[in-house]
Design a protein around this motif. Structure first.
Motif, mmCIF file in Angstrom:
data_model
loop_
_atom_site.group_PDB
_atom_site.id
_atom_site.type_symbol
_atom_site.label_atom_id
_atom_site.label_comp_id
_atom_site.label_asym_id
_atom_site.label_seq_id
_atom_site.Cartn_x
_atom_site.Cartn_y
_atom_site.Cartn_z
ATOM 1 N N THR A 158 9.481 0.702 -3.804
ATOM 2 C CA THR A 158 9.149 1.648 -4.719
ATOM 3 C C THR A 158 10.072 1.683 -5.724
ATOM 4 O O THR A 158 9.703 1.567 -6.962
ATOM 5 C CB THR A 158 9.046 3.082 -3.847
ATOM 6 O OG1 THR A 158 8.001 3.166 -3.102
ATOM 7 C CG2 THR A 158 8.872 4.073 -5.108
ATOM 8 N N ARG A 218 2.009 1.875 -3.465
ATOM 9 C CA ARG A 218 1.075 2.147 -4.573
ATOM 10 C C ARG A 218 0.377 3.606 -4.248
ATOM 11 O O ARG A 218 0.037 4.211 -5.067
ATOM 12 C CB ARG A 218 -0.342 1.405 -4.162
ATOM 13 C CG ARG A 218 -0.254 -0.049 -4.800
ATOM 14 C CD ARG A 218 -1.356 -0.919 -4.725
ATOM 15 N NE ARG A 218 -1.234 -2.499 -5.091
ATOM 16 C CZ ARG A 218 -1.552 -3.153 -3.991
ATOM 17 N NH1 ARG A 218 -2.027 -2.926 -2.784
ATOM 18 N NH2 ARG A 218 -1.015 -4.597 -4.460
ATOM 19 N N THR A 219 0.560 4.079 -2.916
ATOM 20 C CA THR A 219 -0.124 5.255 -2.699
ATOM 21 C C THR A 219 1.064 6.509 -2.612
ATOM 22 O O THR A 219 0.718 7.665 -2.426
ATOM 23 C CB THR A 219 -0.655 5.311 -1.292
ATOM 24 O OG1 THR A 219 0.440 5.214 -0.327
ATOM 25 C CG2 THR A 219 -1.928 4.496 -1.214
ATOM 26 N N ALA A 248 9.322 -1.462 -7.898
ATOM 27 C CA ALA A 248 8.151 -1.431 -8.656
ATOM 28 C C ALA A 248 8.388 -0.411 -10.038
ATOM 29 O O ALA A 248 8.128 -0.774 -11.101
ATOM 30 C CB ALA A 248 6.958 -0.718 -7.956
ATOM 31 N N SER A 292 0.732 -1.185 0.035
ATOM 32 C CA SER A 292 -0.077 0.180 0.095
ATOM 33 C C SER A 292 0.956 1.206 -0.085
ATOM 34 O O SER A 292 0.542 2.256 -0.762
ATOM 35 C CB SER A 292 -0.835 0.084 1.224
ATOM 36 O OG SER A 292 -1.816 1.260 1.352
#
Length: 67
Positions: free
Chosen positions: A60, A47-48, A63, A44
């Protein structure tokens, strides 16, 4: 990777590691009674865009690199 650590008062506690898929290096070792929820919390923050610690920044970067 996750393995049960102990059972206390009917709860199983897991020790888990977050590894780099590129080279298998372990970047984080944690403990949780709710493994799926804890992993979702790690994801999360990525993603945020609210990563606020070394694990979040590392995830991060993974990703963003397409891993």
């Amino acid at each position: 990777m996750a393995m049960p650590l102990s059972v206390r008062m009917g709860r199983i506690v897991f020790i888990y590691g977050l590894t780099d898929p590129r080279d298998g290096t372990v970047h984080y070792v944690g403990k949780s009674a709710q493994l799926n929820m804890r992993y979702a919390a790690h994801l999360s923050s990525v993603r945020t865009g609210r990563a606020s610690n070394a694990v979040g920044w590392w995830m991060t970067a993974l990703a963003e690199s397409g891993c």
